[in-house]
Motif scaffolding. Structure first.
Motif, short mmCIF file in Angstrom:
data_model
loop_
_atom_site.label_atom_id
_atom_site.label_comp_id
_atom_site.label_asym_id
_atom_site.label_seq_id
_atom_site.Cartn_x
_atom_site.Cartn_y
_atom_site.Cartn_z
N ASP A 1 71.89 66.56 48.50
CA ASP A 1 72.25 67.88 47.99
C ASP A 1 71.27 68.37 46.94
N VAL A 2 70.60 67.45 46.26
CA VAL A 2 69.62 67.86 45.25
C VAL A 2 68.47 68.63 45.89
N ALA A 3 68.04 68.18 47.10
CA ALA A 3 66.93 68.85 47.77
C ALA A 3 67.39 70.08 48.54
N SER A 4 68.57 70.00 49.16
CA SER A 4 69.01 71.10 50.01
C SER A 4 69.58 72.26 49.22
N ARG A 5 70.29 71.97 48.13
CA ARG A 5 70.92 73.05 47.37
C ARG A 5 70.08 73.50 46.19
N GLY A 6 69.19 72.65 45.72
CA GLY A 6 68.31 73.02 44.63
C GLY A 6 68.96 72.87 43.27
#
Length: 574
Positions: free
Chosen positions: A294-299
């Motif tokens: 989620d850190v990479a996909s949601r920013g």
């Protein structure tokens, strides 16, 4: 290149091959540094060839000297010991740096292969499985089962609404006999070819939700004069349709949108690789707070990311015994109906009409000037007439010479001489008024037949046009293959072409060209002046609208009717 100086043939190597004794190979003390490509074909062009003997080598002389090919240091019988190994090259291919980079990229990241297939969703995989398992060949044609989303599908009987649509279709068929005949011919052809068959009465009365009626309707193309039957599989009844119950299947074509959104060719491929390498039973639930993806996909913001240990070390529960790992919720495997990542089946009915433009139509649209168009067609008609007359004259002369006492060569020379004399006499330099008028009528006939095919057909058979025709109120009649206005002025003393003007549609290209020509003839006059001049020979449907369009695009009229610029006066003195 995988060669060295030891692979270069020497003069001493040719001594054991007598048929190559005339070949001279100069020895040069240099390395192999240049590869002559096929793009320099002149350098490789053979000037002399010495063929091989007993499967030995052969020599070719080029502009650069002699080259020797074949088993130079060994023969077909027994191989001879040599210091240098023999080298065989099948093909040398030249690649670009971009291609080498792409190959290396694919090798390092196989899931990102640029030419791999688009990752399929679960519905797409199910569709391909159903099609593959049910495909079979019947009477020379492939046949598959309906790719149903659920095998136990149950649909409400939509017979009532289909009967209503059938009544509307029946009324249309009764109003138009030609449309009715075409429609029946198409349906009978479907049955005759085995594309459709009559359903037994006992199968129609089922009440198990396995009966669904597909409505159909006809589309008539006025330009082509053809009728096409469309089966509406997207017709809905009580919130569902046949298309809604069928799997849509994967999109196996490359689209521009798919190329632009390739980043979506990366996530889908990742998911596809995961599904191939594992089973959903092996997956475990990870809550949002512990999911590093989620850190990479949601920013996240930079300062938050630097403090996030989950991105580096993974979820903290991985360090604990498996018994203490989070338990998957009961609804973890159930996707919500409004999930944006679930592909929804959307049924779209589209009709694409592609009209083939013939050479004559392209020529007519090439000219914007009515005068230039008439002259061009007049020259073509004159050339056609000239060719026919030349062919007829040649036939007559040939028959006359065949009965003479001349031999074959004398007949041929006499025929060519007489034909040259005939051609010079028939050539004219200027077009006559009659030729221009004939060309004008031919242009009008062609466009009228293209624009009013149904009216032409009925009037040719001696029938009147139908009430739904755009020219019904003009009481059209046909005179020498030209549609003209009827009316009650046949006994008047006006000219015949004024009593019965030629009918043209306002959306034709020649109508706009004709109106521009009349506009110039009347000295860029107004709408009423143009309309009065037009009605002397022609009747254009919706002429007022077409004339306004021509006037609005006339540069000279816009300049003449432009408002003069008024200068702002200066302030009054005190």
């Amino acid at each position: 290149m995988p060669v060295h100086k030891g692979n270069i043939p020497r003069q001493s190597d040719l001594q054991r091959w007598p048929h190559l004794k005339h070949v001279n190979l100069p020895e040069i003390e240099a390395g192999i540094e240049l590869l002559i490509g096929t793009n320099v074909s002149k350098a490789l062009e053979p000037l002399q060839v010495i063929r091989s003997v007993n499967n030995g080598p052969y020599a070719i002389r080029t502009m650069l000297g002699w080259t020797v090919n074949g088993p130079l240091k060994g023969d077909s019988g027994d191989a001879m010991d040599c210091e240098q190994p023999e080298l065989q090259v099948n093909r040398v291919s030249v690649v670009c740096l971009d291609e080498l980079w792409q190959q290396q990229f694919k090798a390092d990241f196989p899931e990102c292969s640029m030419d791999e297939q688009i990752g399929m969703s679960r519905d797409d995989q199910k569709f391909m499985e159903l099609v593959t398992n049910s495909a079979k060949q019947v009477n020379g044609h492939y046949q598959i089962n309906l790719p149903l989303r659920k095998r136990d599908v149950s649909m409400q009987n939509n017979k009532k609404i289909i009967e209503q649509r059938a009544l509307h279709l029946n009324k249309r068929l009764q109003k138009d006999s030609s449309f009715h005949a075409d429609y029946m011919a198409i349906m009978n052809d479907l049955v005759a070819k085995g594309y459709a068959e009559r359903v037994p009465e006992e199968d129609v009365e089922h009440s198990d939700g396995k009966v669904w009626y597909i409505p159909h309707h006809g589309i008539y193309h006025p330009t082509k004069g053809k009728t096409r039957v469309v089966f509406d599989c997207g017709a809905r009844f009580q919130g569902t349709s046949l298309n809604a119950q069928l799997l849509q299947g994967p999109d196996l074509t490359s689209s521009l949108i798919g190329v632009v959104t390739r980043f979506r060719v990366f996530v889908a491929n990742r998911v596809s690789e995961i599904r191939k390498a594992s089973h959903p039973s092996q997956w475990r639930y990870v809550e949002t707070a512990s999911n590093p993806a989620d850190v990479a996909s949601r920013g996240v913001k930079v300062d938050t990311f630097l403090k996030n240990a989950t991105w580096v070390s993974g979820p903290h529960f991985l360090l604990q015994p498996e018994s203490e790992w989070p338990v998957s919720p009961d609804d973890a495997l159930q996707l919500p109906s409004d999930d944006p990542e679930v592909k929804k089946a959307v049924a779209v009915n589209a009709v694409q009409v592609r009209e083939e433009v013939d050479a004559v139509t392209r020529m007519i649209h090439y000219f914007d000037s009515w005068t230039h168009l008439r002259k061009s067609v007049a020259w073509i008609l004159r050339f056609k007439t000239w060719l026919l007359s030349v062919c007829q004259k040649r036939r007559q002369l040939s028959m006359a010479l065949a009965q003479s006492d001349l031999d074959t060569d004398q007949q041929r020379r006499s025929l060519e001489k007489d034909m040259e004399t005939f051609k010079r006499k028939t050539v004219s330099s200027c077009l006559s008024v009659g030729e221009l008028e004939k060309a004008e009528l031919e242009i009008i006939k062609l466009r009228q037949r293209k624009r009013f095919p149904e009216e032409f057909s009925r009037l040719k058979k001696g029938k009147s046009v139908k009430g739904h025709s755009h020219i019904y109120t003009l009481c059209p009649l046909m005179e020498d293959g030209v549609l003209r206005v009827g009316g009650r002025l046949s006994r008047s003393s006006m000219p015949a072409e004024t009593k019965h003007p030629i009918i043209l549609a306002k959306d034709l290209h020649i109508s706009a060209s004709l109106l521009r020509h009349i506009h110039q003839e009347v000295g860029h006059g107004g709408r009423n002046h143009m309309l009065s001049k037009l009605r002397e020979r022609y009747w254009i449907t919706g002429a007022s609208t077409a004339i306004r369009r021509v006037l609005s695009k006339c540069i000279i009229c816009r300049q003449l009717n432009a408002q003069p610029v008024s200068q702002q006066m200066a302030d009054l003195p005190l």
